[in-house]
Design an enzyme around this catalytic site. Structure first.
Site, PDB file in Angstrom:
ATOM      1  N   ARG A 146       0.864  -1.176   0.000  1.00 20.47           N
ATOM      2  CA  ARG A 146       0.000   0.000   0.000  1.00 20.47           C
ATOM      3  C   ARG A 146       0.902   1.228   0.000  1.00 20.47           C
ATOM      4  O   ARG A 146       2.023   1.197   0.507  1.00 20.47           O
ATOM      5  CB  ARG A 146      -0.896   0.028   1.239  1.00 20.47           C
ATOM      6  N   LYS A 170      -2.313  -2.587   7.845  1.00 25.27           N
ATOM      7  CA  LYS A 170      -3.514  -2.195   8.581  1.00 25.27           C
ATOM      8  C   LYS A 170      -3.616  -2.983   9.875  1.00 25.27           C
ATOM      9  O   LYS A 170      -3.271  -4.161   9.928  1.00 25.27           O
ATOM     10  CB  LYS A 170      -4.750  -2.437   7.720  1.00 25.27           C
ATOM     11  N   HIS A 241      -2.642   2.520  -5.970  1.00 31.72           N
ATOM     12  CA  HIS A 241      -3.272   1.235  -5.686  1.00 31.72           C
ATOM     13  C   HIS A 241      -3.358   0.354  -6.934  1.00 31.72           C
ATOM     14  O   HIS A 241      -3.484  -0.865  -6.820  1.00 31.72           O
ATOM     15  CB  HIS A 241      -4.664   1.450  -5.093  1.00 31.72           C
ATOM     16  N   ARG A 244      -0.675  -2.101  -6.936  1.00 27.28           N
ATOM     17  CA  ARG A 244      -0.986  -3.175  -5.983  1.00 27.28           C
ATOM     18  C   ARG A 244      -1.951  -4.178  -6.626  1.00 27.28           C
ATOM     19  O   ARG A 244      -1.769  -5.396  -6.524  1.00 27.28           O
ATOM     20  CB  ARG A 244      -1.588  -2.567  -4.715  1.00 27.28           C
ATOM     21  N   HIS A 267      -4.268  -9.043   3.694  1.00 24.01           N
ATOM     22  CA  HIS A 267      -5.725  -9.038   3.903  1.00 24.01           C
ATOM     23  C   HIS A 267      -6.063  -9.947   5.083  1.00 24.01           C
ATOM     24  O   HIS A 267      -5.648 -11.103   5.121  1.00 24.01           O
ATOM     25  CB  HIS A 267      -6.465  -9.551   2.665  1.00 24.01           C
ATOM     26  N   TYR A 276      -9.685 -10.531  -6.881  1.00 20.31           N
ATOM     27  CA  TYR A 276      -8.669 -10.753  -7.907  1.00 20.31           C
ATOM     28  C   TYR A 276      -8.954 -12.010  -8.730  1.00 20.31           C
ATOM     29  O   TYR A 276      -8.483 -12.127  -9.861  1.00 20.31           O
ATOM     30  CB  TYR A 276      -7.281 -10.810  -7.274  1.00 20.31           C
TER      31      TYR A 276
END
Length: 295
Positions: A146, A170, A241, A244, A267, A276
């Site tokens: 990110r 995150k 992004h 990514r 994730h 994806y």
């Protein structure tokens, strides 16, 4: 209302321990709502009812807000009004009667491998800034970081001799990401030939530096990518992004397991990664349509 918002943001930082970027996101949603409420003559959260929220959601839609932004707003407000109830700022919670809109069927733009190659080759690597920017693009595509993770990447996060880097994603979750030889080559080139010139005998822990020897901002990364996309002649809408997304899609198309992609992207829920597979299926369909004689 402004004082209550400050109390809530303080609560998110101190009691919830949320990251700076997450708190900024909540703040943006609430501040925009407060601005709208004041325009409607509402100066107390006690006067906000379900119709007020629904009217604002329609206002967001009419002003071009994406569906996913509206979804995020509803989620933010559900948490915010729970806080207001808990600390007796309001008596009734208007969000109880507001349903969260369904997630948009959104497939992000992805660059082809040729477009990625064109983009990577765009910076002028005869000067210190071009070397830095080439290294930035190589790292983003090689790791799927990110942009917030990229700008906070520090020198001691690099373990290039072992072929990986560390990052904090995150939820303050650390992960280890392998990095390819091409990105390693450009990082070493940047450190040897560019970083010390940008540092100007100062001290900074961050890997990628601006012209003043400090860390880069997310906005500056976005602006650089926008510039190089234009130079490369790429017509798609490309953001940090997008690299990514391209990283994840390309390794999935080349046989990576979805769980591996989940780990690499950081994730927490594999359902986030499953988008994806849709992109990959779309890629297969286009290939079929293009190459099968009876398509």
């Amino acid at each position: 209302m402004d004082d209550i918002v400050k109390d809530y943001l303080h609560y998110l930082v101190i009691e919830r321990g949320l990251s700076e970027n997450t708190v900024k996101s909540y703040r943006q949603d609430i501040v925009e709502l407060v601005r709208y409420l004041k325009q409607q003559g509402i100066t107390d959260f006690k006067d906000v009812d379900p119709k007020t929220i629904l009217d604002y959601m329609k206002y967001m839609h009419d002003n071009g807000k994406a569906r996913n932004s509206v979804i995020r707003f509803v989620s933010s407000m559900k948490k915010f009004f729970k806080f207001l109830i808990r600390y007796h700022y309001v008596i009734n919670n208007p969000m109880i009667k507001v349903d969260t809109p369904k997630q948009a069927n959104y497939l992000p733009d992805v660059l082809s491998t040729q477009e990625v190659d064109d983009l990577l080759a765009t910076p002028d690597t005869t000067d210190k800034y071009g070397i830095r920017d080439r290294a930035i693009l190589e790292v983003m595509y090689a790791t799927g970081l990110r942009v917030s993770e990229l700008v906070h990447l520090k020198m001691d996060n690099l373990h290039l001799e072992m072929g990986f880097i560390q990052t904090i994603g995150k939820g303050d979750k650390e992960r280890i990401i392998p990095i390819g030889s091409e990105a390693i080559k450009w990082i070493n080139n940047y450190i040897s030939n560019s970083r010390s010139l940008l540092l100007k005998r100062r001290h900074c822990d961050y890997l990628f530096l601006n012209a003043h020897g400090g860390g880069l901002s997310r906005q500056s990364i976005w602006q650089k990518i926008k510039k190089y996309v234009a130079i490369a002649g790429i017509k798609k809408r490309v953001t940090p992004h997008t690299l990514r997304h391209s990283f994840a899609t390309h390794i999935l198309e080349n046989g990576a397991d979805l769980r591996v992609v989940q780990e690499l992207l950081g994730h927490s829920d594999i359902s986030t990664t499953q988008i994806y597979t849709h992109i990959s299926h779309e890629h297969l369909t286009k290939a079929f349509d293009k190459y099968h004689p009876h398509a």
